[in-house]
Design an enzyme around this catalytic site. Structure first.
Site, PDB file in Angstrom:
ATOM      1  N   CYS A 157      -3.756  -7.924  -4.738  1.00  0.00           N
ATOM      2  CA  CYS A 157      -3.287  -8.402  -5.862  1.00  0.00           C
ATOM      3  C   CYS A 157      -4.245  -9.650  -5.922  1.00  0.00           C
ATOM      4  CB  CYS A 157      -1.921  -8.726  -5.963  1.00  0.00           C
ATOM      5  SG  CYS A 157      -1.453  -9.545  -7.375  1.00  0.00           S
ATOM      6  N   HIS A 185       5.970 -11.406   6.861  1.00  0.00           N
ATOM      7  CA  HIS A 185       5.779 -10.485   5.609  1.00  0.00           C
ATOM      8  C   HIS A 185       4.207 -10.401   5.695  1.00  0.00           C
ATOM      9  CE1 HIS A 185       5.024  -9.195   1.374  1.00  0.00           C
ATOM     10  NE2 HIS A 185       6.384  -9.041   1.217  1.00  0.00           N
ATOM     11  N   GLU A 187       2.087 -10.229   3.402  1.00  0.00           N
ATOM     12  CA  GLU A 187       1.134 -11.215   2.431  1.00  0.00           C
ATOM     13  C   GLU A 187       1.279 -12.484   3.160  1.00  0.00           C
ATOM     14  OE1 GLU A 187       1.897 -13.825  -1.502  1.00  0.00           O
ATOM     15  OE2 GLU A 187       2.788 -11.711  -1.694  1.00  0.00           O
ATOM     16  N   THR A 250       3.903 -14.682  -3.028  1.00  0.00           N
ATOM     17  CA  THR A 250       3.942 -14.729  -4.506  1.00  0.00           C
ATOM     18  C   THR A 250       5.477 -14.041  -4.861  1.00  0.00           C
ATOM     19  OG1 THR A 250       3.135 -12.660  -4.079  1.00  0.00           O
ATOM     20  CG2 THR A 250       1.495 -14.667  -4.778  1.00  0.00           C
ATOM     21  N   CYS A 288       3.364 -16.259  -9.150  1.00  0.00           N
ATOM     22  CA  CYS A 288       3.096 -15.109  -9.672  1.00  0.00           C
ATOM     23  C   CYS A 288       3.707 -14.803 -11.028  1.00  0.00           C
ATOM     24  CB  CYS A 288       3.188 -13.769  -8.496  1.00  0.00           C
ATOM     25  SG  CYS A 288       3.004 -12.172  -9.541  1.00  0.00           S
TER      26      CYS A 288
END
Length: 402
Positions: A157, A185, A187, A250, A288
């Site tokens: 993303c 996580h 990300e 995010t 985000c």
């Protein structure tokens, strides 16, 4: 490693693709058939309200697939269409939704196997196709795949990439990145790999602990034990908290990220001075838009007179958990489910609590007329939301006949 230089080199490689393969039109038709919903569009057209029998559904005005997720899923479908016979791997779940990930497996997109705690990249051959999911991948994983000569399809993303750029800026000026996120996580694992010195804080409570240490000092060993899995190698709180920059996963709560940023700004003002603040604190907006929109819509939804909330999304979906948190804080009975199958025949529901425990609740739908709030995480297709709404209508209608 100069991560910025590596990214630049990777992105100029003939084996790297992050724009798709020109099959957007064919894929769009397939995605609409598999994931979109006429019922959900009808509810949107009815001002996000639908009444049937004793049940009124109030749908959040921003929910479900975000642009980044749609892009990632579409690119994965394009990849299979463009490489119909090649071996295709993916480094993690494409998104945090069980039905979408099941579809990836049906398309013979395989996960990199895990041996112990590490991924076994030895199974990936030269010329194999490897998809990087919407959460991204660590720079170390990218380098392994690049060195193997794999064809890399990067669906990361752009909002995640923006956070990577932020922590790289921190690294360039020798700041420690304080990352608001969950250290396990995908990300945050990827983001921290692009940072130099970093510390990951889960919530405002952990951030306050760090802020107190900056002001007052403390037990260094206790600090390092507390953040043993959430800091860079060789991290020294007595040395590495003099200059800090804020970044975030995010999908975390927007308000909490903002509070953490303000907390460290106040802390550095107290520790140093207004004149010196810019030499000790940096903050960029890495929240985000899609996460913010869904949280704002949830905050608006819970202001209505709801009997209960159903929050739909993968159990490992961070942004879905944050939506559930909002309902919990408003003391609205709320049920986090990942698929329609969690709603059982009769009047019981299997759902995930905020502490991660999966429990079954009986008689979860009140008698008489009810108003049910519905929202879904950024990785949840409209079709799944439709299935849940139809099941609620059916269970309630059956109960009325008894």
């Amino acid at each position: 490693m100069d991560t910025k230089a590596f990214k630049r080199s990777l992105q100029h490689s003939e084996n790297y693709n992050r724009k798709g393969f020109g099959h957007q039109a064919e894929v769009a038709t397939q995605l609409q058939s598999e994931y979109q919903s006429n019922l959900i569009q009808e509810i949107r057209d009815r001002n996000y309200i639908l009444q049937r029998g004793d049940v009124t559904i109030r749908l959040a005005q921003a929910f479900g697939f975000c642009w980044g997720v749609e892009r990632a899923v579409a690119m994965a479908y394009e990849t299979r269409q463009h490489f119909p016979t090649e071996h295709i791997w993916i480094t993690n779940e494409i998104i945090h939704n069980p039905s979408v990930n099941q579809r990836m497996q049906e398309m013979e997109v395989e996960f990199i196997p895990i041996e112990g705690k590490n991924k076994d990249f030895s199974v990936v051959g030269t010329g194999d196709v490897v998809i990087l999911p919407a959460f991204g991948a660590s720079v170390q994983e990218m380098q392994i795949l690049h060195d193997k000569g794999c064809k890399i399809v990067d669906t990361t993303c752009p909002w995640v990439s923006k956070v990577w750029n932020t922590v790289e800026k921190h690294k360039k000026i020798d700041y420690t990145s304080i990352i608001h996120g969950k250290y396990k996580h995908e990300e945050t694992v990827a983001t921290s790999s692009f940072a130099g010195k970093y510390l990951i804080v889960l919530n405002l409570q952990e951030a306050q602990y760090v802020a107190d240490y900056i002001i007052n000092g403390g037990n260094r060993e206790e600090f390092l034990t507390k953040f043993a899995k959430a800091c860079s190698a060789g991290f020294d709180p007595d040395r590495d908290l003099e200059r800090v920059g804020i970044a975030n996963q995010t999908t975390m709560l927007k308000d909490e990220t903002e509070q953490i940023g303000k907390l460290f700004e106040r802390t550095m003002l107290q520790k140093y001075s207004p004149i010196e603040l810019n030499q000790h604190f940096q903050s960029f907006n890495t929240i985000c838009d899609a996460t913010q929109e869904r949280q704002d819509a949830m905050l608006e939804l819970v202001e209505h007179n709801l009997n209960l909330m159903v929050v739909i999304g993968g159990f490992n979906s961070s942004n879905t958990t944050q939506l559930q948190q909002i309902a919990f804080e408003r003391r609205i009975p709320s049920y986090h489910i990942d698929t329609v199958e969690r709603i059982k025949s009769g009047d019981s529901i299997e759902h995930r609590q905020l502490n991660g425990q999966l429990i079954t609740t009986e008689n979860w739908l009140p008698d008489g007329e009810i108003v049910v709030g519905i929202t879904s995480g950024a990785s949840t297709p409209d079709k799944v939301v439709e299935d849940v709404i139809e099941k609620i209508f059916a269970v309630k209608a059956t109960a009325a006949l008894v």
